[in-house]
Design a protein around this motif. Structure first.
Motif, PDB file in Angstrom:
ATOM      1  N   LEU A  21       0.853  -1.026  -0.098  1.00 18.66           N
ATOM      2  CA  LEU A  21      -0.691   0.283  -0.048  1.00 18.66           C
ATOM      3  C   LEU A  21       0.850   0.911  -0.082  1.00 18.66           C
ATOM      4  O   LEU A  21       0.528   2.118   0.195  1.00 18.66           O
ATOM      5  CB  LEU A  21      -1.038   0.147   1.250  1.00 18.66           C
ATOM      6  N   ASP A  23       1.524   3.410  -2.364  1.00 20.13           N
ATOM      7  CA  ASP A  23       1.714   5.191  -2.821  1.00 20.13           C
ATOM      8  C   ASP A  23       0.275   5.684  -1.993  1.00 20.13           C
ATOM      9  O   ASP A  23      -0.162   6.340  -2.205  1.00 20.13           O
ATOM     10  CB  ASP A  23       1.180   4.689  -4.070  1.00 20.13           C
ATOM     11  N   VAL A  24      -0.445   4.799  -1.229  1.00 20.25           N
ATOM     12  CA  VAL A  24      -1.643   5.437  -0.845  1.00 20.25           C
ATOM     13  C   VAL A  24      -1.673   5.705   1.133  1.00 20.25           C
ATOM     14  O   VAL A  24      -2.010   4.150   1.439  1.00 20.25           O
ATOM     15  CB  VAL A  24      -2.778   4.289  -1.138  1.00 20.25           C
TER      16      VAL A  24
END
Length: 59
Positions: A21, A23-24
């Motif tokens: 995860l 990039d988020v």
């Protein structure tokens, strides 16, 4: 010994989840919070992780 192994395995799960995860950011926070809660619940409830002395185990 079981708690140590479980903690190391859980750490690997947490690192893999955070990298997946990457990039988020908000999803990393949510996943870390949920995995931390599940870890604490598992440590407090799982019988195979509970240690104790020999007198307690014989009862």
């Amino acid at each position: 010994m079981a708690k140590i192994a479980f903690t190391l395995a859980w750490g690997v799960v947490l690192v893999v989840t955070n990298r997946a995860l990457q990039d988020v950011t908000w999803a990393q926070y949510v996943a870390t919070f949920l995995l931390g809660g599940a870890y604490a619940l598992t440590l407090s409830k799982a019988r195979f992780l509970h240690g104790g002395n020999a007198a307690e185990k014989s009862k």
